[in-house]
Motif scaffolding. Structure first.
Motif, PDB file in Angstrom:
ATOM      1  N   PRO A   1     -14.253 -61.238 -79.013  1.00 23.67           N
ATOM      2  CA  PRO A   1     -13.914 -60.309 -80.096  1.00 23.67           C
ATOM      3  C   PRO A   1     -13.723 -58.867 -79.637  1.00 23.67           C
ATOM      4  O   PRO A   1     -13.099 -58.084 -80.354  1.00 23.67           O
ATOM      5  CB  PRO A   1     -15.095 -60.421 -81.055  1.00 23.67           C
ATOM      6  N   CYS A   2     -14.222 -58.521 -78.469  1.00 20.67           N
ATOM      7  CA  CYS A   2     -14.012 -57.168 -77.930  1.00 20.67           C
ATOM      8  C   CYS A   2     -13.133 -57.186 -76.689  1.00 20.67           C
ATOM      9  O   CYS A   2     -13.085 -56.213 -75.948  1.00 20.67           O
ATOM     10  CB  CYS A   2     -15.349 -56.500 -77.634  1.00 20.67           C
ATOM     11  N   GLY A   3     -12.435 -58.306 -76.436  1.00 17.34           N
ATOM     12  CA  GLY A   3     -11.529 -58.382 -75.299  1.00 17.34           C
ATOM     13  C   GLY A   3     -12.257 -58.491 -73.975  1.00 17.34           C
ATOM     14  O   GLY A   3     -13.481 -58.648 -73.917  1.00 17.34           O
ATOM     15  N   ILE A   4     -11.468 -58.413 -72.907  1.00 19.71           N
ATOM     16  CA  ILE A   4     -12.028 -58.484 -71.559  1.00 19.71           C
ATOM     17  C   ILE A   4     -11.444 -57.378 -70.702  1.00 19.71           C
ATOM     18  O   ILE A   4     -10.415 -56.792 -71.026  1.00 19.71           O
ATOM     19  CB  ILE A   4     -11.758 -59.842 -70.859  1.00 19.71           C
ATOM     20  N   ILE A   5     -12.122 -57.142 -69.599  1.00 21.81           N
ATOM     21  CA  ILE A   5     -11.566 -56.286 -68.553  1.00 21.81           C
ATOM     22  C   ILE A   5     -11.611 -57.087 -67.264  1.00 21.81           C
ATOM     23  O   ILE A   5     -12.621 -57.703 -66.936  1.00 21.81           O
ATOM     24  CB  ILE A   5     -12.279 -54.918 -68.457  1.00 21.81           C
ATOM     25  N   ASP A   6     -10.484 -57.136 -66.595  1.00 19.08           N
ATOM     26  CA  ASP A   6     -10.336 -57.881 -65.348  1.00 19.08           C
ATOM     27  C   ASP A   6     -10.346 -56.871 -64.209  1.00 19.08           C
ATOM     28  O   ASP A   6      -9.464 -56.030 -64.108  1.00 19.08           O
ATOM     29  CB  ASP A   6      -9.022 -58.660 -65.379  1.00 19.08           C
ATOM     30  N   PHE A   7     -11.372 -56.968 -63.378  1.00 19.74           N
ATOM     31  CA  PHE A   7     -11.506 -56.047 -62.257  1.00 19.74           C
ATOM     32  C   PHE A   7     -10.850 -56.583 -60.986  1.00 19.74           C
ATOM     33  O   PHE A   7     -11.092 -56.082 -59.898  1.00 19.74           O
ATOM     34  CB  PHE A   7     -12.984 -55.727 -61.999  1.00 19.74           C
ATOM     35  N   SER A   8     -10.015 -57.610 -61.119  1.00 19.92           N
ATOM     36  CA  SER A   8      -9.273 -58.116 -59.962  1.00 19.92           C
ATOM     37  C   SER A   8      -8.320 -57.035 -59.487  1.00 19.92           C
ATOM     38  O   SER A   8      -7.749 -56.292 -60.281  1.00 19.92           O
ATOM     39  CB  SER A   8      -8.474 -59.364 -60.331  1.00 19.92           C
ATOM     40  N   ILE A   9      -8.139 -56.966 -58.200  1.00 17.84           N
ATOM     41  CA  ILE A   9      -7.205 -56.005 -57.615  1.00 17.84           C
ATOM     42  C   ILE A   9      -5.904 -56.736 -57.353  1.00 17.84           C
ATOM     43  O   ILE A   9      -5.889 -57.827 -56.789  1.00 17.84           O
ATOM     44  CB  ILE A   9      -7.765 -55.407 -56.307  1.00 17.84           C
ATOM     45  N   GLU A  10      -4.816 -56.142 -57.799  1.00 17.76           N
ATOM     46  CA  GLU A  10      -3.509 -56.763 -57.613  1.00 17.76           C
ATOM     47  C   GLU A  10      -2.605 -55.798 -56.862  1.00 17.76           C
ATOM     48  O   GLU A  10      -2.396 -54.663 -57.288  1.00 17.76           O
ATOM     49  CB  GLU A  10      -2.879 -57.107 -58.966  1.00 17.76           C
ATOM     50  N   VAL A  11      -2.089 -56.258 -55.736  1.00 22.14           N
ATOM     51  CA  VAL A  11      -1.061 -55.513 -55.025  1.00 22.14           C
ATOM     52  C   VAL A  11       0.246 -56.133 -55.476  1.00 22.14           C
ATOM     53  O   VAL A  11       0.551 -57.279 -55.153  1.00 22.14           O
ATOM     54  CB  VAL A  11      -1.220 -55.611 -53.492  1.00 22.14           C
ATOM     55  N   VAL A  12       0.990 -55.396 -56.281  1.00 24.40           N
ATOM     56  CA  VAL A  12       2.205 -55.938 -56.872  1.00 24.40           C
ATOM     57  C   VAL A  12       3.370 -55.859 -55.895  1.00 24.40           C
ATOM     58  O   VAL A  12       3.246 -55.284 -54.807  1.00 24.40           O
ATOM     59  CB  VAL A  12       2.528 -55.228 -58.212  1.00 24.40           C
ATOM     60  N   SER A  13       4.499 -56.436 -56.268  1.00 30.51           N
ATOM     61  CA  SER A  13       5.647 -56.484 -55.359  1.00 30.51           C
ATOM     62  C   SER A  13       6.120 -55.092 -54.952  1.00 30.51           C
ATOM     63  O   SER A  13       6.604 -54.903 -53.849  1.00 30.51           O
ATOM     64  CB  SER A  13       6.783 -57.290 -55.971  1.00 30.51           C
ATOM     65  N   ASP A  14       5.983 -54.102 -55.842  1.00 26.46           N
ATOM     66  CA  ASP A  14       6.278 -52.717 -55.481  1.00 26.46           C
ATOM     67  C   ASP A  14       4.995 -52.153 -54.884  1.00 26.46           C
ATOM     68  O   ASP A  14       4.075 -51.770 -55.592  1.00 26.46           O
ATOM     69  CB  ASP A  14       6.699 -51.919 -56.710  1.00 26.46           C
ATOM     70  N   HIS A  15       4.917 -52.129 -53.577  1.00 26.87           N
ATOM     71  CA  HIS A  15       3.672 -51.798 -52.877  1.00 26.87           C
ATOM     72  C   HIS A  15       3.226 -50.351 -53.049  1.00 26.87           C
ATOM     73  O   HIS A  15       2.203 -49.960 -52.499  1.00 26.87           O
ATOM     74  CB  HIS A  15       3.797 -52.171 -51.395  1.00 26.87           C
ATOM     75  N   ARG A  16       3.958 -49.565 -53.846  1.00 28.36           N
ATOM     76  CA  ARG A  16       3.480 -48.218 -54.157  1.00 28.36           C
ATOM     77  C   ARG A  16       2.316 -48.271 -55.140  1.00 28.36           C
ATOM     78  O   ARG A  16       1.598 -47.305 -55.302  1.00 28.36           O
ATOM     79  CB  ARG A  16       4.595 -47.370 -54.766  1.00 28.36           C
ATOM     80  N   PHE A  17       2.144 -49.403 -55.812  1.00 28.47           N
ATOM     81  CA  PHE A  17       1.141 -49.531 -56.862  1.00 28.47           C
ATOM     82  C   PHE A  17       0.104 -50.591 -56.515  1.00 28.47           C
ATOM     83  O   PHE A  17       0.448 -51.667 -56.052  1.00 28.47           O
ATOM     84  CB  PHE A  17       1.795 -49.932 -58.191  1.00 28.47           C
ATOM     85  N   ILE A  18      -1.145 -50.277 -56.782  1.00 33.60           N
ATOM     86  CA  ILE A  18      -2.232 -51.247 -56.687  1.00 33.60           C
ATOM     87  C   ILE A  18      -2.935 -51.215 -58.040  1.00 33.60           C
ATOM     88  O   ILE A  18      -3.423 -50.164 -58.462  1.00 33.60           O
ATOM     89  CB  ILE A  18      -3.230 -50.902 -55.567  1.00 33.60           C
ATOM     90  N   GLU A  19      -2.953 -52.363 -58.709  1.00 34.68           N
ATOM     91  CA  GLU A  19      -3.632 -52.431 -60.001  1.00 34.68           C
ATOM     92  C   GLU A  19      -5.113 -52.652 -59.752  1.00 34.68           C
ATOM     93  O   GLU A  19      -5.512 -53.606 -59.093  1.00 34.68           O
ATOM     94  CB  GLU A  19      -3.059 -53.553 -60.863  1.00 34.68           C
ATOM     95  N   LEU A  20      -5.937 -51.737 -60.267  1.00 36.35           N
ATOM     96  CA  LEU A  20      -7.373 -51.784 -60.030  1.00 36.35           C
ATOM     97  C   LEU A  20      -8.143 -52.491 -61.130  1.00 36.35           C
ATOM     98  O   LEU A  20      -9.215 -53.031 -60.887  1.00 36.35           O
ATOM     99  CB  LEU A  20      -7.918 -50.372 -59.850  1.00 36.35           C
ATOM    100  N   GLU A  21      -7.615 -52.449 -62.346  1.00 39.86           N
ATOM    101  CA  GLU A  21      -8.260 -53.142 -63.458  1.00 39.86           C
ATOM    102  C   GLU A  21      -7.254 -53.318 -64.577  1.00 39.86           C
ATOM    103  O   GLU A  21      -6.303 -52.547 -64.699  1.00 39.86           O
ATOM    104  CB  GLU A  21      -9.510 -52.405 -63.952  1.00 39.86           C
ATOM    105  N   THR A  22      -7.484 -54.368 -65.355  1.00 41.16           N
ATOM    106  CA  THR A  22      -6.611 -54.678 -66.479  1.00 41.16           C
ATOM    107  C   THR A  22      -7.483 -54.904 -67.701  1.00 41.16           C
ATOM    108  O   THR A  22      -8.383 -55.737 -67.685  1.00 41.16           O
ATOM    109  CB  THR A  22      -5.774 -55.940 -66.193  1.00 41.16           C
TER     110      THR A  22
END
Length: 175
Positions: free
Chosen positions: A130-151
């Motif tokens: 009911p309050c959602g989630i936070i994903d702390f997985s690190i994702e290095v996306v195809s555009d390597h200028r960006f690293i996703e730290l949390e979703t």
């Protein structure tokens, strides 16, 4: 209602991007770990909750919450009949890190294999909490200028109860 913490795993996406190891945690248990921007989005969503439950997409849109983070936010529609989610809108940054705008496509259209399972699990956990989630997985996306730290994934419900949409905020490190 799921109150499960899932351990992330390292997955290589079909485009060679890395979906990294991390935790998927219900927001009410993990916001103290979140970055300031994720907390801003969560707090704006939390303030919009209705007495009977979740805020709706219309509530979120009317509030014009966190306009400075809008580029990193996307919204999906829950397609419960097919256990899938359709991208309804995607902020400029969210599209930029993917290399394309997924609006109108489904998660199943955009991912495959373990990457698909990983993303669907996030959405399924989000609508089950009911309050959602936070994903702390690190994702290095195809555009390597960006690293996703949390979703951050937050459920929205047209009727206040049954999730109809998921609001997603991705927090990125820009290199």
């Amino acid at each position: 209602m799921q109150r499960v913490t899932k351990r992330g795993r390292t997955i290589i996406g079909p485009d060679g991007s890395m979906l990294g190891a991390g935790d998927k945690v219900p927001c009410e248990l993990a916001m103290q770990r979140a970055c300031n921007e994720s907390r801003q989005v969560y707090e704006a969503w939390y303030k919009l909750r209705r007495p009977d439950g979740l805020p709706s997409l219309a509530d979120w849109d009317a509030a014009d919450a966190v306009p400075d983070l809008r580029d990193s936010i996307l919204v999906t529609e829950v397609l419960s009949a097919s256990n899938d989610y359709r991208y309804l809108r995607m902020g400029k940054r969210a599209a930029e890190v993917r290399g394309y705008d997924s609006t109108g496509r489904t998660v199943r259209d955009c991912y495959e294999g373990e990457g698909l399972d990983f993303v669907l699990e996030n959405y399924d956990l989000a609508i089950g909490n009911p309050c959602g989630i936070i994903d702390f997985s690190i994702e290095v996306v195809s555009d390597h200028r960006f690293i996703e730290l949390e979703t951050l994934l937050l459920p929205l419900a047209d009727d206040g109860k049954t999730p109809s949409h998921v609001l997603v905020y991705g927090h990125y490190l820009v290199r």
